[in-house]
Design a protein around this motif. Structure first.
Motif, PDB file in Angstrom:
ATOM      1  N   LEU C 121       0.963  -1.103   0.083  1.00  0.00           N
ATOM      2  CA  LEU C 121      -0.148   0.056  -0.067  1.00  0.00           C
ATOM      3  C   LEU C 121       1.003   1.452   0.035  1.00  0.00           C
ATOM      4  O   LEU C 121       1.526   1.586   0.983  1.00  0.00           O
ATOM      5  CB  LEU C 121      -0.712   0.070   1.065  1.00  0.00           C
ATOM      6  N   CYS C 122       0.778   2.021  -1.045  1.00  0.00           N
ATOM      7  CA  CYS C 122       1.737   3.276  -0.958  1.00  0.00           C
ATOM      8  C   CYS C 122       0.671   4.399  -1.333  1.00  0.00           C
ATOM      9  O   CYS C 122       0.807   5.289  -2.376  1.00  0.00           O
ATOM     10  CB  CYS C 122       2.403   3.167  -2.157  1.00  0.00           C
ATOM     11  N   ALA C 123      -0.370   4.663  -0.623  1.00  0.00           N
ATOM     12  CA  ALA C 123      -1.533   5.560  -0.832  1.00  0.00           C
ATOM     13  C   ALA C 123      -1.058   7.028  -0.483  1.00  0.00           C
ATOM     14  O   ALA C 123      -1.746   7.923  -0.625  1.00  0.00           O
ATOM     15  CB  ALA C 123      -2.786   5.334  -0.039  1.00  0.00           C
ATOM     16  N   ARG C 301       6.713  -4.275   6.952  1.00  0.00           N
ATOM     17  CA  ARG C 301       5.489  -5.470   7.285  1.00  0.00           C
ATOM     18  C   ARG C 301       4.503  -4.609   8.124  1.00  0.00           C
ATOM     19  O   ARG C 301       5.042  -4.004   9.007  1.00  0.00           O
ATOM     20  CB  ARG C 301       6.316  -6.578   7.760  1.00  0.00           C
ATOM     21  N   THR C 302       3.131  -4.684   7.861  1.00  0.00           N
ATOM     22  CA  THR C 302       2.043  -4.201   8.946  1.00  0.00           C
ATOM     23  C   THR C 302       1.794  -5.614   9.755  1.00  0.00           C
ATOM     24  O   THR C 302       2.704  -6.546   9.585  1.00  0.00           O
ATOM     25  CB  THR C 302       0.881  -4.102   8.124  1.00  0.00           C
ATOM     26  N   SER C 303       0.951  -5.417  10.440  1.00  0.00           N
ATOM     27  CA  SER C 303       0.449  -6.836  11.420  1.00  0.00           C
ATOM     28  C   SER C 303      -0.119  -7.799  10.711  1.00  0.00           C
ATOM     29  O   SER C 303      -0.553  -8.884  11.303  1.00  0.00           O
ATOM     30  CB  SER C 303      -0.100  -6.167  12.597  1.00  0.00           C
ATOM     31  N   VAL C 304      -0.434  -7.406   9.591  1.00  0.00           N
ATOM     32  CA  VAL C 304      -1.197  -8.411   8.598  1.00  0.00           C
ATOM     33  C   VAL C 304      -0.237  -9.002   7.650  1.00  0.00           C
ATOM     34  O   VAL C 304       0.629  -8.424   6.964  1.00  0.00           O
ATOM     35  CB  VAL C 304      -2.424  -7.598   7.902  1.00  0.00           C
ATOM     36  N   LEU C 306       1.704 -10.608   4.797  1.00  0.00           N
ATOM     37  CA  LEU C 306       1.766 -10.262   3.357  1.00  0.00           C
ATOM     38  C   LEU C 306       1.083  -8.724   2.958  1.00  0.00           C
ATOM     39  O   LEU C 306       0.884  -8.503   1.641  1.00  0.00           O
ATOM     40  CB  LEU C 306       1.357 -11.251   2.426  1.00  0.00           C
ATOM     41  N   LEU C 307       0.927  -8.085   3.936  1.00  0.00           N
ATOM     42  CA  LEU C 307       0.583  -6.730   3.749  1.00  0.00           C
ATOM     43  C   LEU C 307       1.502  -5.620   4.343  1.00  0.00           C
ATOM     44  O   LEU C 307       1.923  -5.731   5.284  1.00  0.00           O
ATOM     45  CB  LEU C 307      -0.673  -6.447   4.659  1.00  0.00           C
ATOM     46  N   TYR C 308       2.074  -5.040   3.293  1.00  0.00           N
ATOM     47  CA  TYR C 308       2.984  -3.754   3.646  1.00  0.00           C
ATOM     48  C   TYR C 308       2.504  -2.475   3.164  1.00  0.00           C
ATOM     49  O   TYR C 308       1.699  -2.193   2.474  1.00  0.00           O
ATOM     50  CB  TYR C 308       4.166  -4.262   2.621  1.00  0.00           C
ATOM     51  N   VAL C 309       3.161  -1.299   3.873  1.00  0.00           N
ATOM     52  CA  VAL C 309       3.185   0.061   3.724  1.00  0.00           C
ATOM     53  C   VAL C 309       4.381   0.675   3.338  1.00  0.00           C
ATOM     54  O   VAL C 309       5.522   0.438   3.922  1.00  0.00           O
ATOM     55  CB  VAL C 309       2.454   0.585   4.682  1.00  0.00           C
TER      56      VAL C 309
END
Lengths: 102, 382, 479
Positions: C121-123, C301-304, C306-309
């Motif tokens: 996620l690069c919002a 890495r986020t706490s989820v 395979l979800l990254y910011v």
């Protein structure tokens, strides 16, 4: 004072908000609330209205419709384009667009 | 810290006349009536008042999606909703009475509609079958693809999200000790009655009302009663403000659409389409295909909705017993303990159910029968 | 119709472009989704087709990132507005995590649904403008908004402009206005000299930034533009549109009036957390980073799983730090997916890690200048509208707090603040500070629950073409 700056001042004195020294595509006609306006094709509708002296785009429920964020997040620049609700800052100008207050 | 969250002094030994676990519509309604009858009442909730189903439902006050058995209750509750500010210290959920239409688009649905209208009418609801033409007169925004409709002139809707704010001052004015953000972890029966175990220490009461909505199963489990409650994760969708496109409360024969437009122009779309979630994790996520299905049904019924933009979709946790009827009455085998919940379209009936249970808790004969759960039980062996 | 990828990157700003480039170059099936017609984000926003201005250093940096992206092998889907996210942990109880599901609306053609094993996620951020009297007058725009107008559209916001707020954007915009031929009536900087002095050591490693800032100040000085340190905008005034701005020292007073036809005002940048909130990732409140940010490890890495910011959405650190951040996130995703091995990951990550550490120092100092200033919220008069979409004033918010609303979700229910089409993006910061003042801090005030759609979604796009028989109606309940 360099030539570019002089041109910019000239443009301002002549009344244009469009910065000089930038190549733009040909202008097309569109209308806002029945008024025929002109802007380069592809310029954002928000910019085109601003450059045409239209700041107040309509009345919203809590505040007037106006430009605020210019990036599609604030939802304040809502207008009706060809009958459909649209964000002016995300709508490119095309020939013959019929724009009304939302 | 915010000053209004907790009221009432409570020494370690204080014993409330009644403790209500769950500050939803059922719990608040029961507590309000008990407090006004002179009881010292505590209401506890792990979250904020009316933050679960009570505050996030579609606000439909209709006779046309209610179980026939609940019709007399829904009729009386409708009256209470329309007059809420009068009996709830000015609390207002902007309840409006509107004509209601339930429509059929296919022959099968038309047959379903006829059957349901007959049953509901027999149960006392002012429901009549009308032709497609008449339906379109009542609701000009309706599609011409409708075959048949049932019409109730006194349906209605409210803004459910206002429910918490509507009840809070009335509860506090009645002297209710409201404990938001105070989860009850368990209950023990003792000499005084009950001791509720909470993170902020124990709370004692002579009587107990369990009003935990979908979490009623866990709650009655504290008292050794096994009552399976099925959890539903209902999806809701709202548009941004749009021009007036409808003025009735609209549904379809199968019950799978609820549709209404509020005074501010927003249109609320529901109908029990399911999202992802459960009791332990809460309502987690919207199912995109159900979002689409729900919206398609709505746009089929009111074609002008195609012009709208969807601004928000959310979820609420609803509850249902094995036979689909409410769980309202005494906790079997446990004196002075009561339960109220799992009503399914409980918002419409809510205010009246709370009033009825309060009558029972006060020792009076309720005006209308409760829904005791003996019929559903599997009692845990001690 | 669902199309499957290893890595999906959302947002084609510098972080997203670098993340997609890195992932694709290392062999992952990669897709990059971007709402605008071209990649670039805010800082490197490309002008519309057919518009051409002589490129500056910033344009060249953006072009370089776009060029690398174009040859990386990543599938680039511009003009795609992502409205829905699902999968990952958002599955029924007992089910294993699913691939991430992305629902997007192309500017042309039918809606699409994509699936990816990993999601980066690069919002970026959105601008924070704290309400003040007259802020809803047409003619008042954001600082970042002015940047877009000037750089990407080549148009002045007005002929006589007041510029106000905090951070380096203030001077960048003012200088650009002057260069473009506008008259800058005044610059009102919330920061004082000592605040700038404190930020200087962190900028020592970036002489280019210092030189650029000095050039901006020089441009203003050469036109005798009044630069008022430690000053705030007290009010914007006018009839139908903006006519003048009142500026006063922070200490107090009604201040001085400046006639103008545009006010460019911004109070910082807020990381966009809509997507991470939808996935119920862990967040923490970090005022210096812009507010609520997802909890991230050193590899983004986020706490989820395979979800990254990457980039400013993970905390404001500026455009220079963003590409390195994107590369770190991509490398972590590839390692976690097994596309690259642990040793390869360890070798590859140290360079972007150091680059990020360096760039984040100066970026962080600038971010601190743009952090929320609670005094601006305290100063909001009772009758000033805070939620523009719903017309909710400060007085109405305070009344709701008096009635017991104790967090953002409850405030929303009590007042409708945040229920309009902006989904709380414009009003959220001011509203949260008002709640925080009562409940002991932003952590207690919390944030509104993450919901779909991520942006208002036209019904037409959701409906598609259908027959009544197509609607998968679930079994009805008994009467």
């Amino acid at each position: 004072m360099d030539a570019r700056h002089a041109a910019a001042i000239l443009a301002r004195v002549n009344g244009s908000l469009r910065i000089a020294g930038i190549a733009r595509p040909a202008e097309v006609e569109f209308s806002f609330e029945g008024r025929v306006l002109r802007a380069p094709v592809g310029e954002s509708l928000a910019t085109a209205l601003l450059a045409s002296g239209v700041l107040r785009l309509g009345e919203g429920p809590g505040a007037p419709r106006a430009l605020l964020c210019m990036m599609g997040t604030c939802q304040q620049c809502l207008v009706r384009v060809d009958g459909r609700l649209a964000q002016a800052c995300l709508t490119p100008v095309r020939a013959g667009l019929l724009v009304q207050a939302a | 810290m915010s000053v209004v969250r907790q009221r009432g002094r409570e020494s370690a030994g204080y014993v409330f006349d009644c403790a209500v676990a769950g500050a939803g519509l059922m719990g608040c309604g029961t507590a309000l009536h008990l407090a006004r009858a002179g009881m010292r009442v505590a209401v506890l909730d792990r979250g904020a008042i009316c933050r679960e189903a009570s505050g996030v439902n579609a606000g439909t006050l209709t006779m046309q999606m209610t179980r026939a058995a609940l019709m007399p209750y829904a009729l009386r509750a409708h009256e209470m909703w329309m007059r809420l500010p009068e009996w709830c210290d000015g609390g207002d959920v902007l309840a409006e009475s509107r004509p209601g239409l339930s429509v059929a688009f296919t022959a099968h649905e038309a047959a379903m509609l006829e059957e349901r209208a007959r049953i509901r009418s027999k149960a006392g609801a002012p429901v009549e079958l009308v032709s497609a033409g008449r339906a379109m007169e009542i609701e000009p925004g309706l599609t011409d693809r409708v075959l048949l409709a049932s019409h109730c002139p006194v349906d209605g809707f409210a803004s459910a999200y206002l429910t918490g704010r509507a009840f809070r001052p009335a509860l506090l004015n009645a002297g209710v000790a409201l404990f938001e953000g105070r989860a009850v972890r368990g209950v023990v029966r003792d000499a005084h009655g009950f001791t509720l175990e909470t993170a902020a220490g124990p709370l004692r009461a002579r009587r107990l009302v369990l009003a935990g909505g979908a979490w009623l199963e866990e709650m009655v489990g504290w008292l050794g009663v096994r009552l399976p409650i099925r959890t539903l994760i209902n999806q809701l969708i709202v548009t941004e403000r749009m021009r007036p496109v409808m003025h009735t409360v609209l549904g379809v024969a199968s019950g799978l659409l609820s549709l209404k437009q509020f005074a501010n122009g927003t249109v609320l779309i529901g109908g029990g389409w399911q999202g992802i979630g459960d009791r332990s994790r809460g309502a987690l996520a919207v199912r995109a295909e159900n979002l689409q299905g729900n919206v398609r049904l709505a746009a089929h019924a009111i074609p002008a909705l195609r012009d709208a933009r969807v601004v928000r979709a959310w979820l609420g946790v609803d509850a249902e017993t094995a036979d689909g009827l409410p769980a309202i009455g005494p906790v079997p085998g446990v004196p002075d303990a009561w339960m109220i919940g799992a009503v399914r379209s409980g918002y419409a009936c809510g205010p009246y159910m709370g009033k009825l249970l309060a009558q029972a808790v006060l020792g009076d004969q309720p005006e209308l029968p409760l829904f005791p759960v003996d019929r559903l039980l599997a009692r845990e062996v001690a | 119709m669902t199309v499957a990828y290893d890595v999906a990157v959302l947002g084609a700003g510098p972080a997203g472009m670098a993340a997609a480039t890195e992932a694709a170059r290392r062999g992952a099936r990669t897709v990059l989704l971007e709402e605008n017609p071209q990649a670039g984000g805010q800082v490197y926003r490309a002008p519309p087709p057919g518009f051409f201005a002589p490129p500056d250093a910033e344009r060249r940096a953006g072009d370089a990132l776009r060029a690398a992206l174009a040859t990386s092998g990543a599938e680039i889907r511009t003009g795609h507005r992502v409205w829905g996210l699902g999968g990952g942990p958002l599955v029924p109880a007992g089910d294993p995590p699913a691939p991430f599901r992305i629902d997007a609306l192309p500017s042309e053609g039918a809606p699409v649904t994509l699936e990816a094993r990993a999601l980066v996620l690069c919002a970026g951020t959105h601008e924070r403008v704290i309400p003040f009297p007259g802020w809803t007058l047409p003619g008042v725009i954001g600082l970042a908004a002015a940047t877009i107008l000037l750089k990407a559209q080549g148009v002045l916001p007005g002929r006589r402009v007041v510029v106000a707020g905090a951070g380096p954007l203030l001077y960048a915009v003012a200088a650009k206005l002057v260069k473009g031929g506008a008259e800058v009536a005044a610059v009102a900087d919330l920061a004082g000299r000592s605040e700038w002095a404190r930020a200087l050591p962190a900028l020592a490693a970036r002489p280019d930034l210092l030189a650029r800032g000095a050039a901006w100040r020089a441009a203003l000085a050469s036109r005798s533009v009044p630069v008022l340190a430690s000053h705030r905008v007290v009010a914007a005034e006018g009839g139908q549109v903006l006519e003048r701005v009142r500026i006063a020292p922070l200490g107090g007073g009604d201040g001085e009036a400046f006639d103008c036809d545009a006010l460019c005002i911004g109070h910082g940048l807020v990381p966009a957390t809509e997507a991470t909130r939808v996935f119920r990732a862990a967040h923490r409140y970090d005022r210096a980073s812009g507010g609520w940010v997802p909890v991230l490890d050193a590899d983004r890495r986020t706490s989820v799983p395979l979800l990254y910011v990457a980039g400013d959405a993970g905390g404001v650190r500026g455009a220079a730090a963003a590409p390195a951040s994107g590369r770190l996130a991509a490398l972590a995703a590839l390692a976690d997916l097994g596309v690259i091995g642990g040793k390869a990951h360890a070798r590859a990550r140290w360079r972007p890690w150091i680059e990020h550490w360096r760039a984040a120092r100066s970026g962080g100092a600038m971010a601190r200048m743009m952090a929320m200033r609670p005094a601006l919220v305290s100063a909001i008069p009772a009758e000033t509208v805070v939620c523009r979409c719903e017309g909710v004033t400060r007085a109405e918010i305070e009344a709701a707090l008096d009635d017991g609303a104790a967090d953002m979700n409850q405030l929303k229910q009590f007042t409708r603040c945040g229920m309009g089409p902006c989904q709380g993006r414009v009003c959220g910061e001011a509203a949260a500070e008002l709640v925080a003042a009562r409940v002991g801090g932003r952590e207690h005030a919390g944030f509104a629950t993450g919901r779909l759609p991520l942006r208002p979604l036209p019904m037409e796009a959701l409906l598609g073409a259908f027959d009544y028989a197509d609607i998968p109606v679930p079994a009805p309940s008994p009467v």
